[in-house]
Structures are given as structure tokens and as C-alpha cells.
Design a protein around this motif. Sequence first.
Motif, PDB file in Angstrom:
ATOM      1  N   SER A   1       0.821  -1.217   0.000  1.00 44.28           N
ATOM      2  CA  SER A   1       0.000   0.000   0.000  1.00 44.28           C
ATOM      3  C   SER A   1       0.857   1.270   0.000  1.00 44.28           C
ATOM      4  O   SER A   1       0.444   2.292  -0.544  1.00 44.28           O
ATOM      5  N   THR A   2       2.048   1.201   0.611  1.00 44.86           N
ATOM      6  CA  THR A   2       2.881   2.407   0.664  1.00 44.86           C
ATOM      7  C   THR A   2       3.364   2.800  -0.731  1.00 44.86           C
ATOM      8  O   THR A   2       3.250   3.967  -1.128  1.00 44.86           O
ATOM      9  N   ILE A   3       3.857   1.824  -1.488  1.00 43.69           N
ATOM     10  CA  ILE A   3       4.359   2.173  -2.823  1.00 43.69           C
ATOM     11  C   ILE A   3       3.201   2.541  -3.761  1.00 43.69           C
ATOM     12  O   ILE A   3       3.325   3.442  -4.589  1.00 43.69           O
ATOM     13  N   LEU A   4       2.041   1.894  -3.572  1.00 44.39           N
ATOM     14  CA  LEU A   4       0.879   2.275  -4.377  1.00 44.39           C
ATOM     15  C   LEU A   4       0.462   3.712  -4.037  1.00 44.39           C
ATOM     16  O   LEU A   4       0.240   4.539  -4.932  1.00 44.39           O
ATOM     17  N   GLY A   5       0.381   4.017  -2.726  1.00 41.76           N
ATOM     18  CA  GLY A   5       0.002   5.360  -2.285  1.00 41.76           C
ATOM     19  C   GLY A   5       0.996   6.405  -2.766  1.00 41.76           C
ATOM     20  O   GLY A   5       0.615   7.469  -3.257  1.00 41.76           O
ATOM     21  N   ASP A   6       2.297   6.082  -2.656  1.00 46.19           N
ATOM     22  CA  ASP A   6       3.320   7.039  -3.085  1.00 46.19           C
ATOM     23  C   ASP A   6       3.274   7.265  -4.598  1.00 46.19           C
ATOM     24  O   ASP A   6       3.504   8.372  -5.076  1.00 46.19           O
ATOM     25  N   THR A   7       2.981   6.209  -5.350  1.00 43.43           N
ATOM     26  CA  THR A   7       2.851   6.354  -6.811  1.00 43.43           C
ATOM     27  C   THR A   7       1.667   7.266  -7.140  1.00 43.43           C
ATOM     28  O   THR A   7       1.780   8.193  -7.947  1.00 43.43           O
TER      29      THR A   7
ATOM     30  N   PHE B   1     -12.222   4.903 -11.526  1.00 47.09           N
ATOM     31  CA  PHE B   1     -12.990   4.561 -10.328  1.00 47.09           C
ATOM     32  C   PHE B   1     -13.240   5.801  -9.471  1.00 47.09           C
ATOM     33  O   PHE B   1     -14.337   6.014  -8.966  1.00 47.09           O
ATOM     34  N   ALA B   2     -12.210   6.636  -9.301  1.00 46.56           N
ATOM     35  CA  ALA B   2     -12.333   7.816  -8.435  1.00 46.56           C
ATOM     36  C   ALA B   2     -12.920   9.010  -9.194  1.00 46.56           C
ATOM     37  O   ALA B   2     -13.017  10.104  -8.639  1.00 46.56           O
ATOM     38  N   ASP B   3     -13.290   8.774 -10.474  1.00 45.01           N
ATOM     39  CA  ASP B   3     -13.912   9.812 -11.284  1.00 45.01           C
ATOM     40  C   ASP B   3     -13.025  11.058 -11.401  1.00 45.01           C
ATOM     41  O   ASP B   3     -13.453  12.179 -11.155  1.00 45.01           O
ATOM     42  N   VAL B   4     -11.761  10.817 -11.740  1.00 46.58           N
ATOM     43  CA  VAL B   4     -10.791  11.905 -11.889  1.00 46.58           C
ATOM     44  C   VAL B   4     -10.197  11.816 -13.295  1.00 46.58           C
ATOM     45  O   VAL B   4      -9.860  10.733 -13.765  1.00 46.58           O
ATOM     46  N   ASN B   5     -10.078  12.962 -13.967  1.00 42.43           N
ATOM     47  CA  ASN B   5      -9.467  12.999 -15.295  1.00 42.43           C
ATOM     48  C   ASN B   5      -8.030  13.480 -15.217  1.00 42.43           C
ATOM     49  O   ASN B   5      -7.765  14.529 -14.668  1.00 42.43           O
ATOM     50  N   ARG B   6      -7.122  12.702 -15.751  1.00 42.75           N
ATOM     51  CA  ARG B   6      -5.722  13.132 -15.839  1.00 42.75           C
ATOM     52  C   ARG B   6      -5.197  12.691 -17.193  1.00 42.75           C
ATOM     53  O   ARG B   6      -5.364  11.524 -17.571  1.00 42.75           O
ATOM     54  N   SER B   7      -4.556  13.642 -17.899  1.00 42.92           N
ATOM     55  CA  SER B   7      -4.076  13.255 -19.230  1.00 42.92           C
ATOM     56  C   SER B   7      -2.736  12.547 -19.147  1.00 42.92           C
ATOM     57  O   SER B   7      -2.370  11.775 -20.018  1.00 42.92           O
ATOM     58  N   SER B   8      -1.961  12.805 -18.059  1.00 42.96           N
ATOM     59  CA  SER B   8      -0.667  12.125 -17.991  1.00 42.96           C
ATOM     60  C   SER B   8      -0.508  11.377 -16.672  1.00 42.96           C
ATOM     61  O   SER B   8      -1.063  11.757 -15.646  1.00 42.96           O
ATOM     62  N   LEU B   9       0.267  10.301 -16.729  1.00 44.17           N
ATOM     63  CA  LEU B   9       0.541   9.481 -15.554  1.00 44.17           C
ATOM     64  C   LEU B   9       1.996   9.720 -15.145  1.00 44.17           C
ATOM     65  O   LEU B   9       2.819  10.126 -15.970  1.00 44.17           O
ATOM     66  N   PRO B  10       2.349   9.455 -13.872  1.00 48.31           N
ATOM     67  CA  PRO B  10       3.721   9.772 -13.423  1.00 48.31           C
ATOM     68  C   PRO B  10       4.768   8.750 -13.868  1.00 48.31           C
ATOM     69  O   PRO B  10       5.866   8.739 -13.350  1.00 48.31           O
ATOM     70  N   LEU B  11       4.445   7.896 -14.849  1.00 45.74           N
ATOM     71  CA  LEU B  11       5.386   6.845 -15.252  1.00 45.74           C
ATOM     72  C   LEU B  11       6.310   7.313 -16.359  1.00 45.74           C
ATOM     73  O   LEU B  11       5.883   7.985 -17.299  1.00 45.74           O
ATOM     74  N   HIS B  12       7.606   6.935 -16.263  1.00 40.67           N
ATOM     75  CA  HIS B  12       8.562   7.267 -17.321  1.00 40.67           C
ATOM     76  C   HIS B  12       8.378   6.319 -18.501  1.00 40.67           C
ATOM     77  O   HIS B  12       8.335   6.694 -19.648  1.00 40.67           O
ATOM     78  N   ASP B  13       8.357   5.034 -18.161  1.00 40.78           N
ATOM     79  CA  ASP B  13       8.122   4.037 -19.202  1.00 40.78           C
ATOM     80  C   ASP B  13       7.195   3.001 -18.597  1.00 40.78           C
ATOM     81  O   ASP B  13       6.329   3.354 -17.813  1.00 40.78           O
TER      82      ASP B  13
ATOM     83  N   ARG C   1       7.454   0.668 -16.191  1.00 40.49           N
ATOM     84  CA  ARG C   1       7.338   0.480 -14.753  1.00 40.49           C
ATOM     85  C   ARG C   1       8.200   1.399 -13.904  1.00 40.49           C
ATOM     86  O   ARG C   1       8.353   1.164 -12.719  1.00 40.49           O
ATOM     87  N   SER C   2       8.791   2.439 -14.489  1.00 40.43           N
ATOM     88  CA  SER C   2       9.624   3.287 -13.640  1.00 40.43           C
ATOM     89  C   SER C   2       9.012   4.670 -13.475  1.00 40.43           C
ATOM     90  O   SER C   2       8.266   5.156 -14.331  1.00 40.43           O
ATOM     91  N   LEU C   3       9.302   5.271 -12.348  1.00 44.37           N
ATOM     92  CA  LEU C   3       8.769   6.592 -12.063  1.00 44.37           C
ATOM     93  C   LEU C   3       9.711   7.337 -11.142  1.00 44.37           C
ATOM     94  O   LEU C   3      10.621   6.752 -10.553  1.00 44.37           O
ATOM     95  N   ASN C   4       9.490   8.628 -11.056  1.00 47.76           N
ATOM     96  CA  ASN C   4      10.291   9.463 -10.182  1.00 47.76           C
ATOM     97  C   ASN C   4       9.500   9.716  -8.909  1.00 47.76           C
ATOM     98  O   ASN C   4       8.420  10.272  -8.964  1.00 47.76           O
ATOM     99  N   LEU C   5      10.057   9.276  -7.767  1.00 44.53           N
ATOM    100  CA  LEU C   5       9.333   9.466  -6.511  1.00 44.53           C
ATOM    101  C   LEU C   5       9.826  10.729  -5.818  1.00 44.53           C
ATOM    102  O   LEU C   5      11.011  10.886  -5.568  1.00 44.53           O
TER     103      LEU C   5
END
Length: 336
Positions: free
Chosen positions: A23-29, A240-252, A254-258
Motif C-alpha cells: 500500500s505504501t508504494i501504491l500510495g506514493d505512486t 474509479f475515483a472519477d478523476v481525469n488526468r491526461s498524464s501518468l507519473p510513469l517514465h516508461d 514500470r519506472s517513475l520518479n518518486l
Amino acid sequence: VIDAKLRNRVKVLYIAGQGRSGSTILGDTLGQMEGFTHVGELLEVWGILKAGRVRCGCGVPVPVCGMWKEVLNEAYGGLDESLISRMLEFRNLDACDRACLRDMISGERTLRRRLAKPLAEIERLYRAIQKVFNCEVIVESSKHPMYAYLLKLIDGIDTYVLHLNRDPRASAYSFLRKHVKDGNLIWATERSPLNASLMWNYKNSVIEVLSRRFGHRPLHLRYEDFVADPRKSLQGILRFADVNRSSLPLHDHRSLNLEAQHSVSGNPSRFVTGKVELREDQSWKTGMKTRDKILVTAATWPLRVKYGYTAIPHVWRDAPEQSPPGASEVGEIVQQ
Ligand SMILES: [Zn+2]
């Protein structure tokens, strides 16, 4: 008037489920997304404010973190010992207790009346977080299922329950491990495999029962599916949360900048920042004793099968004799 009232509701995405489920890494993502903030296990904030030692995700002890000071000032005009005591009592007696579950199933109205005061204090806290962090969605990873549904009793809060699951054997194995850094124990809540299995059954059953009671289908997400395809999981969560976002925090893939989040409690991985790659922690398959695997596999039937965790023959090989119970501090992610 109705529109203004709807706009004033606070959106909380609540991660419910067994501990040691990622849950921590999911929440942080999720917290890296624009308009999202991950506050960690907020239900534990009262004990942390009382003890004063636990660090915020930003690195300083929670009681001296500037953001949390501002939140507490906004919500309550500062810290007050009697408020902390009352909320600790609520946390211990109501938010996680079985008696409360019975009340919730049989008499929601009585529960609303009995808990009116603490629930009002909690609403003030979430409103203050929304204002101070200037966010649209508060991601909460306390995991206690009952607390998720207590939040649903608060009119000013829109709670979206995200039911996070992980293979019960992986979660039980994680409860056997200690997190050690520089020779110091930094995180340990040991549970026996049987205890972890019963807890896994209990938490998942409560989510099943309360979802039916409240006529609310939580979003079910398996940790294994999240790390295998974060993009797909994040898109599902946004829908599910009814939120619109055009971009996700992923680089490729499976990687992301935390970036550091002001999370009040959770897995030590919350202190990891920088570029990371999401990867499934499968150490239980080789590290867990065969008898523990068999015990957990048997004790978590039939829910285990319902969530798609079947008995896998190749995992019955016993762990090598010298297999260390220690684990990498960051658990589920690889720092690059
Ligand atoms: Zn902080």
C-alpha cells in the motif's frame, strides 16, 4: 446550492486491506499525480503526535513538519492534548474494533449518533489537508477496512475504497521479516504465519461484508497486477475515483520518479525518493519454509482462491537452509 455543496466535499481514496500488501508504494505512486497527495496511514497520526518520534515522509518528525503543523492549526487551531486522547480512544475502540463492526452492520443510525463527535473531528482534519496541500484527492493508506466505512458515514467526505490484495503467502512472509538498517531495527511487526493468515481472512471478509452492507463495490486491485502493469492499474483507479488526468507519473512501463510525500506512517520505503522501478517482491517463493507455505495456503482458503491466488506446485520447494529472514529496506521497489 447543491453544486457548491458537492464541490465542497472532500475526495478520499482509501486503500483498505491486509498490511504488507504494497500500500505504501501504491500510495506514493498515486501521490505523484497532479492534484493527489498521499498522507500515509492517517489513522495512526494521533499516536504519532503523542509519541513524537515517527518521521514524516519528508524526513523530519511528524510533530515538527511544517505542513502538518499548518494542517493541525487549520483544523483545530493547533495541537491539544485532550483532542489527541479522544482521537486515540476512537482509533483504538471504534476504528478497528469488532464491536463497532457489529454496530455498523446492525445499526448505522446509532453508530452515526454515537460517533458524531470524532467523525466531525476527522472531517475537519481532511478538510484542512485538502486546503493546506491544495489537492483534489487525498490518498489514505491506513488499510483498516472498518475505518474506510466509518469515513463513508461522514457527509462531507466522498470515500472511494480501493481494496488492495496481495498473495497471503507473500504478505505472511513479509510479517516474518525484520527491516534492519546500519545494524538498527527500523521496522518490525512480527506475526506468526497463522496469525497473518487469520488477519488476512478477517480484513478481506470485513471488506466483503461492509461493501454489501453499504451497497458499494470497492475497486479490487491485486498488488501483483499493479506492479506488472502500473499504467493499466492507475488508469483503472482514476476511472474509479472519477478523476481525469491526461498524464501518468510513469517514465516508461514500470519506472517513475518518486518525490517525498508528507506521509505520517507506513513502510520504510516511503523515505525512498528519486527514480525507482516497480517490481514484484517474490522472495517468499524461495525464502519461506514449506510448512509455512502449506499452513497459509490452507488457512486462507476459500478467499485466497476467490482473489485468484491458487496453490502453485513449484513453490513447495523448501527454502535453502541459510536463507536470511532479513529483507531489503525498500521491500517492493528497486532504487536506480
Ligand atoms: Zn512532512
